[in-house]
Design an enzyme around this catalytic site. Structure first.
Site, short mmCIF file in Angstrom:
data_model
loop_
_atom_site.label_atom_id
_atom_site.label_comp_id
_atom_site.label_asym_id
_atom_site.label_seq_id
_atom_site.Cartn_x
_atom_site.Cartn_y
_atom_site.Cartn_z
N GLU A 295 0.81 -1.21 0.00
CA GLU A 295 0.00 0.00 0.00
C GLU A 295 0.85 1.27 0.00
OE1 GLU A 295 -3.02 0.03 -0.67
OE2 GLU A 295 -3.50 -2.08 -0.42
N TYR A 382 -3.22 -7.92 -10.57
CA TYR A 382 -2.11 -8.15 -9.64
C TYR A 382 -1.22 -9.28 -10.15
CZ TYR A 382 -4.65 -5.51 -5.96
OH TYR A 382 -5.30 -4.56 -5.21
#
Length: 560
Positions: A295, A382
Site C-alpha cells: 500500500e 495483480y
C-alpha cells in the site's frame, strides 16, 4: 518582586494569545459530548454565508461503499441567525436557509455511531464514536461548502478535549489547534481523524516525521514491532525512489475481532494510510509487512505515477506495485525476509495466475464493474502485472548483462511523471521500454498484456539457467456455490472436494475457505437429507505450472 509579577503576567498574555483561534476561511470546533448517555461528536462550523440566503454543504450520504451515512447525523442547527436546515439525501447535501446579506454562519451538528456491538470489516468505513475513542474519515466528519475554492485556510479546534486526550490525524499529532493554510480541499476530504485511547509511536526519516497510531490489546504482535516494519518500509521505499519530500506521514492501525481466519485492509489517504486488521492468533506480523509494503508503494506507483485510464492500466498500478512489494521486502530484508521470500511469492503468484479460470482474458475485459464485484477479475491485474514485471526485470538484466534492470525503467517513468506530468498510457510505456529492449517490444506488450497470454516461463527459466519444477499443486476449490451461497450448485468430479464427499444439492450451514490458498483446508458444514456432517480437504490439483526451486544458486542468479 515587581519584575517577577510582570514576567508572569506577560507569559499569561502570551499563553492566552497562543490559544486564540487563527483567521481562516472555515473553522471547526470539535468536542466530545454525551447525549442521552450516547457518546457523540459535536462540531461547530464557522463559514462564509452565501449572499442569496441558501448555503449548501457537502456531506455524502453514500461514500466508499457505505450507504445511509445521514443516519450518523443527530442534530443540526444554525446558531447565530434564524433559519432552516434540511437534508438533501439524493444529492448528499445539507441545505442551510438563512436571511440574505448575512456574512458569517455559525452552524452546529452532532455525529453518532449508527451501529451497535463490536466493529467488523463492514463498519470500518462508518464513523466509530464511543466512550473510549473515535475513528472517522474526513468526508464523514467535516461538512464543506459545496462552492468551496480549490484551496482554503482551515482551522481545526480540538482544545475542548484537554491536553491529555490524544488527537491524531492526517495533518498532525496531538495538536489541539491546527491551522491548515492554503489547504487543497480534495486532500482535506481524504483524511483520517482518530482520538482517545490511541497510542502514538513517532520517529524520523532524514528529518521527516513518521508515526503509528494504534489502540487495543494486540494478540498477534507488539506495537513496537509494527512500527519498526513501518519505519524500515518507508525508509527503503523512499531511498529507492530517491524521494524524501514528505515531511509528515502517519499510519493508523485499528483492530477488530474475528473468530476464524484473518483479514486486513488499508486505505491510502492524504499524508496517511489507515489500516484495519483482525486481532487474533491467525494474523501475524508478516501480513503487516506485505500490507505496508504494497500500500505504501502506491505513494509512487498509482499516486505520483497515475494511470491515464484507471482499470486499463491496473496491470501496472497494481501488478507492478505487487512485484516491487516482493522485491523491496527481499532486497532490504524487511522483518528478516530475503531472496527465498521473493522466490516463494513469485511461485505463489504463478500458481494463482495459472489456477484462475480467466487467466488469459484480454486486458480490455477488466473493467470497473467486474473488478469490484468478481474476485478473479479483481486479482487478475495483480497476478498478470507482477509476472509481467518479473519477466521484464529478468530480460532487461539479461540484455544489459546486469548493467540495467526494471528499476531504471521505473525511475524514468517516475521522473517523467514528476517533471512532465506524464500519465501512464500503453503507448508511453512501450516508448520507454523501447530504450531498454532488444527487438520489437510492442509485439511483446500486445501479446502478454493486451491479449492476456501467459508469459512463457519455462522458456524464461531455461534462458536464465534457473532450476525449476515443471509441475505443481495449484488451487482448486472443486465446487460452486448457488448465488445465495447456501447450497452446493455443482462439484467437479475427481476433485479433492468430490473425493471428500461434497455433492451437488448439499446445504451449507458453515464454511471456512481461504480463497486461493493451498496451505489451508476448506472446512464445510453440510446438511443432506436432514443429516448434518463436516467435511475438510486441501483445495489442490496437480497442473503443468512451472515453479522456481528455492535453491541458493537460483536466489543469487535473481540478484538476492
Amino acid at each position: 518582586m515587581f519584575k517577577r509579577v510582570l514576567l508572569t503576567a506577560l507569559l499569561a498574555i502570551i499563553f492566552v494569545s497562543c490559544q486564540q483561534k487563527p483567521e481562516s476561511d472555515i473553522s471547526y470546533e470539535i468536542s466530545a459530548v454525551l447525549v442521552d448517555s450516547i457518546p457523540q461528536l459535536k462540531i461547530k462550523m464557522t463559514l462564509e454565508a452565501s449572499s442569496d440566503g441558501t448555503t449548501l454543504l457537502s456531506f455524502p450520504n453514500e461514500a466508499w461503499g457505505e450507504e445511509d451515512l445521514f443516519k450518523t447525523l443527530v442534530r443540526m442547527e444554525l446558531l447565530n441567525v434564524e433559519g432552516v436546515v434540511e437534508k438533501d439525501v439524493d444529492s448528499g447535501r445539507i441545505v442551510l436557509m438563512h436571511p440574505k446579506g448575512v456574512k458569517k454562519l455559525e452552524f452546529e451538528y452532532f455525529l453518532k455511531q449508527d451501529f451497535e456491538g463490536e466493529i467488523s470489516t463492514r463498519e470500518i468505513y462508518r464513523p466509530i464514536i464511543n466512550s473510549d475513542y473515535f475513528h472517522v474519515f474526513s468526508h464523514n466528519l467535516f461538512m464543506v461548502p459545496e462552492n468551496a475554492k480549490h484551496s482554503m485556510d482551515i482551522v481545526l479546534d480540538w482544545t475542548s478535549f484537554g491536553k491529555d486526550y490524544v488527537v491524531h490525524n492526517s495533518f498532525g499529532s496531538n495538536k489541539k489547534m491546527q491551522l491548515l493554510q492554503n489547504q487543497d480541499m480534495d486532500l482535506f476530504n481524504s483524511a483520517i481523524f482518530v482520538g482517545g485511547d490511541f497510542r502514538i509511536y513517532e520517529g524520523q526519516i532524514q528529518g521527516n516525521r513518521i508515526s503509528l497510531a494504534t489502540r487495543g490489546d494486540w494478540i498477534p504482535f507488539a506495537d513496537e514491532d509494527v512500527f519498526l516494519v513501518l519505519e524500515k518500509t518507508l525508509t527503503c521505499q523512499r531511498n529507492f525512489w530517491n524521494d524524501h519530500s514528505q515531511d509528515y506521514f502517519t499510519v493508523t492501525l485499528q483492530p477488530f475481532p474475528q473468530e476464524n481466519g484473518s483479514s486486513f485492509q488499508g486505505t491510502g489517504l492524504t499524508n496517511s494510510f489507515a489500516t484495519s486488521v483482525s486481532n487474533n492468533d491467525q494474523t501475524d506480523i508478516g501480513q503487516m509487512v506485505y500490507l505496508f509494503n504494497h500500500e505504501l508503494m502506491h505513494n509512487w506507483i498509482g499516486h505520483t505515477i497515475t494511470n491515464d485510464n484507471e482499470e486499463e492500466q491496473y496491470w501496472f498500478s497494481e501488478g507492478f506495485t505487487e512485484y516491487y512489494t516482493y522485491k523491496n521486502i527481499a532486497k532490504n530484508k524487511i522483518n528478516g525476509l530475503d531472496g527465498a521470500f521473493f522466490v516463494q511469492e513469485i511461485n505463489r503468484t504463478i500458481r494463482d495466475l495459472y489456477a484462475s479460470s480467466i487467466s488469459e482474458v484480454p486486458n480490455a475485459e477488466i473493467n470497473y464493474d467486474n473488478f469490484w464485484s468478481d474476485y478473479e477479475y479483481s486479482k487478475l491485474p495483480y497476478w498478470r502485472g507482477a509476472i509481467f514485471a518479473f519477466y521484464l526485470d529478468q530480460k532487461i538484466q539479461q540484455i544489459g548483462d546486469g548493467s540495467q534492470s526494471l528499476d531504471h525503467v521505473m525511475h524514468q517513468i517516475y521522473a517523467d511523471a514528476t517533471t512532465k506530468d506524464q500519465k501512464l498510457t500503453h503507448d508511453y510505456f512501450i516508448q520507454v521500454m523501447d530504450g531498454f529492449w532488444d527487438g520489437d517490444f510492442e509485439s511483446v506488450f500486445q501479446k502478454y498484456i493486451e491479449e492476456g497470454q501467459k508469459v512463457d516461463l519455462v522458456a524464461l527459466f531455461d534462458a536464465l539457467a534457473l532450476e525449476y519444477s515443471a509441475e505443481s499443486d495449484i488451487y482448486e476449490l472443486g465446487f460452486k456455490f448457488t448465488d445465495d451461497r447456501k447450497e452446493i450448485a455443482s462439484v467437479t468430479e475427481g476433485s479433492k472436494a468430490w473425493e471428500a464427499g461434497v455433492r451437488e444439492g448439499d446445504e451449507v450451514f458453515s464454511r471456512s475457505i481461504w480463497q486461493g490458498n493451498i496451505d489451508h483446508k476448506v472446512e464445510l458444514g453440510l446438511r443432506r437429507n436432514g443429516e448434518e456432517f463436516n467435511i475438510s480437504y486441501y483445495p489442490i490439483t496437480k497442473a503443468a505450472v512451472p515453479q522456481l526451486k528455492p535453491a541458493l544458486e537460483n536466489i543469487e542468479k535473481l540478484g538476492f
